[in-house]
Write a protein that holds these residues in place. Structure first.
Motif, PDB file in Angstrom:
ATOM      1  N   ALA A   1     -41.963 -53.061-103.185  1.00 40.90           N
ATOM      2  CA  ALA A   1     -42.755 -52.151-104.028  1.00 40.90           C
ATOM      3  C   ALA A   1     -43.221 -51.102-102.696  1.00 40.90           C
ATOM      4  O   ALA A   1     -43.005 -50.191-103.536  1.00 40.90           O
ATOM      5  N   LEU A   2     -42.407 -51.437-101.552  1.00 41.44           N
ATOM      6  CA  LEU A   2     -42.851 -49.932-100.821  1.00 41.44           C
ATOM      7  C   LEU A   2     -41.868 -49.064-100.899  1.00 41.44           C
ATOM      8  O   LEU A   2     -41.765 -48.298 -99.675  1.00 41.44           O
ATOM      9  N   GLY A   3     -40.846 -49.794-100.913  1.00 40.55           N
ATOM     10  CA  GLY A   3     -39.611 -48.942-101.160  1.00 40.55           C
ATOM     11  C   GLY A   3     -38.429 -49.084 -99.604  1.00 40.55           C
ATOM     12  O   GLY A   3     -37.984 -47.865 -98.756  1.00 40.55           O
ATOM     13  N   PHE A   4     -39.258 -49.793 -99.244  1.00 42.84           N
ATOM     14  CA  PHE A   4     -38.251 -50.500 -97.758  1.00 42.84           C
ATOM     15  C   PHE A   4     -37.249 -50.802 -97.638  1.00 42.84           C
ATOM     16  O   PHE A   4     -36.762 -51.602 -98.685  1.00 42.84           O
ATOM     17  N   THR A   5     -36.000 -50.206 -97.235  1.00 45.27           N
ATOM     18  CA  THR A   5     -34.208 -50.714 -97.338  1.00 45.27           C
ATOM     19  C   THR A   5     -33.771 -51.517 -96.193  1.00 45.27           C
ATOM     20  O   THR A   5     -32.562 -51.747 -96.036  1.00 45.27           O
ATOM     21  N   GLY A   6     -34.503 -51.132 -94.948  1.00 43.37           N
ATOM     22  CA  GLY A   6     -33.990 -52.374 -93.793  1.00 43.37           C
ATOM     23  C   GLY A   6     -35.385 -52.989 -93.073  1.00 43.37           C
ATOM     24  O   GLY A   6     -36.801 -52.281 -92.988  1.00 43.37           O
ATOM     25  N   THR A   7     -35.088 -53.722 -91.974  1.00 36.89           N
ATOM     26  CA  THR A   7     -35.774 -53.710 -91.110  1.00 36.89           C
ATOM     27  C   THR A   7     -35.831 -53.347 -89.350  1.00 36.89           C
ATOM     28  O   THR A   7     -34.563 -52.719 -89.508  1.00 36.89           O
ATOM     29  N   PRO A   8     -36.788 -52.436 -88.654  1.00 40.16           N
ATOM     30  CA  PRO A   8     -38.062 -53.129 -89.527  1.00 40.16           C
ATOM     31  C   PRO A   8     -38.651 -51.975 -89.919  1.00 40.16           C
ATOM     32  O   PRO A   8     -38.419 -51.082 -90.366  1.00 40.16           O
ATOM     33  N   ALA A   9     -39.386 -53.088 -90.362  1.00 41.41           N
ATOM     34  CA  ALA A   9     -40.782 -51.846 -91.577  1.00 41.41           C
ATOM     35  C   ALA A   9     -41.627 -52.054 -90.643  1.00 41.41           C
ATOM     36  O   ALA A   9     -42.284 -53.182 -90.724  1.00 41.41           O
ATOM     37  N   TRP A  10     -42.565 -51.809 -91.142  1.00 39.40           N
ATOM     38  CA  TRP A  10     -44.064 -51.409 -90.994  1.00 39.40           C
ATOM     39  C   TRP A  10     -45.331 -50.669 -91.550  1.00 39.40           C
ATOM     40  O   TRP A  10     -45.590 -50.039 -92.619  1.00 39.40           O
ATOM     41  N   ILE A  11     -46.356 -51.453 -91.208  1.00 34.79           N
ATOM     42  CA  ILE A  11     -48.227 -50.493 -91.873  1.00 34.79           C
ATOM     43  C   ILE A  11     -48.863 -50.725 -90.878  1.00 34.79           C
ATOM     44  O   ILE A  11     -49.044 -51.543 -90.215  1.00 34.79           O
ATOM     45  N   ALA A  12     -49.080 -49.239 -90.582  1.00 36.80           N
ATOM     46  CA  ALA A  12     -49.965 -49.368 -89.804  1.00 36.80           C
ATOM     47  C   ALA A  12     -50.991 -48.466 -90.594  1.00 36.80           C
ATOM     48  O   ALA A  12     -51.095 -47.611 -91.022  1.00 36.80           O
ATOM     49  N   GLY A  13     -52.633 -49.866 -90.846  1.00 35.29           N
ATOM     50  CA  GLY A  13     -53.277 -49.449 -90.997  1.00 35.29           C
ATOM     51  C   GLY A  13     -53.363 -49.580 -93.000  1.00 35.29           C
ATOM     52  O   GLY A  13     -52.383 -50.091 -93.365  1.00 35.29           O
ATOM     53  N   LYS A  14     -53.066 -47.795 -93.321  1.00 33.73           N
ATOM     54  CA  LYS A  14     -52.799 -47.713 -94.488  1.00 33.73           C
ATOM     55  C   LYS A  14     -51.600 -46.680 -94.490  1.00 33.73           C
ATOM     56  O   LYS A  14     -51.209 -46.361 -95.747  1.00 33.73           O
ATOM     57  N   LYS A  15     -50.741 -46.264 -93.525  1.00 35.47           N
ATOM     58  CA  LYS A  15     -49.582 -45.837 -93.742  1.00 35.47           C
ATOM     59  C   LYS A  15     -47.665 -46.653 -93.351  1.00 35.47           C
ATOM     60  O   LYS A  15     -47.976 -47.026 -92.615  1.00 35.47           O
ATOM     61  N   PRO A  16     -46.938 -46.863 -94.439  1.00 32.05           N
ATOM     62  CA  PRO A  16     -45.840 -47.593 -94.532  1.00 32.05           C
ATOM     63  C   PRO A  16     -44.751 -46.916 -93.461  1.00 32.05           C
ATOM     64  O   PRO A  16     -44.877 -45.560 -94.380  1.00 32.05           O
ATOM     65  N   PHE A  17     -44.132 -47.263 -92.795  1.00 38.33           N
ATOM     66  CA  PHE A  17     -42.790 -46.528 -92.334  1.00 38.33           C
ATOM     67  C   PHE A  17     -41.546 -47.378 -92.785  1.00 38.33           C
ATOM     68  O   PHE A  17     -42.329 -48.520 -91.616  1.00 38.33           O
ATOM     69  N   GLY A  18     -40.711 -46.691 -91.879  1.00 41.31           N
ATOM     70  CA  GLY A  18     -38.980 -47.356 -91.956  1.00 41.31           C
ATOM     71  C   GLY A  18     -38.634 -47.174 -90.185  1.00 41.31           C
ATOM     72  O   GLY A  18     -39.102 -46.707 -89.633  1.00 41.31           O
ATOM     73  N   GLY A  19     -37.769 -48.085 -89.570  1.00 40.53           N
ATOM     74  CA  GLY A  19     -37.362 -47.599 -88.399  1.00 40.53           C
ATOM     75  C   GLY A  19     -37.684 -48.675 -87.256  1.00 40.53           C
ATOM     76  O   GLY A  19     -39.027 -48.664 -86.699  1.00 40.53           O
ATOM     77  N   ALA A  20     -36.817 -48.719 -86.156  1.00 41.42           N
ATOM     78  CA  ALA A  20     -36.974 -48.652 -84.780  1.00 41.42           C
ATOM     79  C   ALA A  20     -37.864 -47.959 -84.087  1.00 41.42           C
ATOM     80  O   ALA A  20     -36.718 -46.723 -83.141  1.00 41.42           O
ATOM     81  N   VAL A  21     -39.092 -47.385 -84.481  1.00 44.42           N
ATOM     82  CA  VAL A  21     -39.435 -46.014 -84.406  1.00 44.42           C
ATOM     83  C   VAL A  21     -39.914 -45.820 -83.016  1.00 44.42           C
ATOM     84  O   VAL A  21     -40.759 -44.535 -81.863  1.00 44.42           O
TER      85      VAL A  21
END
Length: 238
Positions: free
Chosen positions: A202-222
């Motif tokens: 639903a969030l459009g994530f395509t791999g791990t790791p993926a994150w949500i911080a507060g209300k912000k989703p983002f992916g990758g080993a950031v």
């Protein structure tokens, strides 16, 4: 049936986004440059060729923007942890959600960043969403959730990344194995894994790791700095 692997999926999505952004950039930026500077499209191309890092940055920003819109439509279920599957303060007001897989090297690399954040912030709650997308990960994810039901998730989680061996991690965590083996194949655990897959899609994530911080989703080993900054921004936004 697609032969695309989990590692290939992010590259495919990024390629698609870059293609779309190229079209937009040449359309809008080219028009703007022509209108305001009297320059033609070849100058726009030259600018982009001289600044190629703009396109991946734009693709990432666009992907995160779209994920944020989808998160706003999902409600709060993604923030509700499976029993015991939390790092840090279970009652913490600052929340970080991580989608993870034990066979993902980038998840392993991110473990030190998450542990550092937890150590620094006594009010941080890290909700872990077990998302076994690599071959052989399902057993480990199921045992991790079973560990959560015994209140020993953190011990198993760290040991699993350290050993990459389910039996060794279960022993290190001190699990009641008879109970853990029953729980690992239970309907509750199966439902949780399926739910996490639904959340990720639903969030459009395509791999791990993926994150949500507060209300912000983002992916990758950031890395630690981006995770810290995202949590800080979420706190400031209220």
């Amino acid at each position: 049936m697609s032969s695309e692997t989990p590692a290939d999926a992010p590259r495919t999505l990024t390629s698609t986004l870059l293609t779309a952004l190229l079209a937009l950039v040449f359309g809008f930026l080219g028009a703007a440059v022509w209108s305001y500077s009297g320059l033609a499209d070849n100058r726009t191309r030259s600018f982009l060729l001289d600044n190629p890092d703009m396109l991946p940055q734009m693709a990432q920003a666009y992907e995160e923007q779209e994920a944020g819109k989808r998160l706003a439509q999902m409600g709060d279920a993604v923030f509700d942890p499976f029993p015991g599957v939390v790092l840090g303060n279970p009652n913490g007001k600052r929340v970080l959600v991580e989608f993870t897989d034990y066979n993902c090297p980038y998840c392993e690399a991110s473990l030190k960043d998450v542990n550092r954040l937890v150590a620094e912030d006594p009010d941080l709650k890290v909700v872990i969403r077990e998302w076994p997308i690599f071959e052989g990960s399902d057993v480990a994810s199921r045992m991790a959730l079973a560990a959560g039901l015994q209140g020993k998730y953190r011990a198993f989680h760290d040991a699993m990344f350290a050993t990459n061996d389910v039996a060794a991690a279960a022993k290190a965590a001190g699990l009641d194995m008879a109970r853990a083996e029953r729980d690992a194949v239970s309907e509750a655990v199966s439902t949780e894994i399926a739910r996490n897959l639904d959340h990720a899609r639903a969030l459009g994530f395509t791999g791990t790791p993926a994150w949500i911080a507060g209300k912000k989703p983002f992916g990758g080993a950031v890395g630690y700095e981006k995770l810290k900054a995202a949590l800080t921004a979420a706190s400031e936004a209220g």
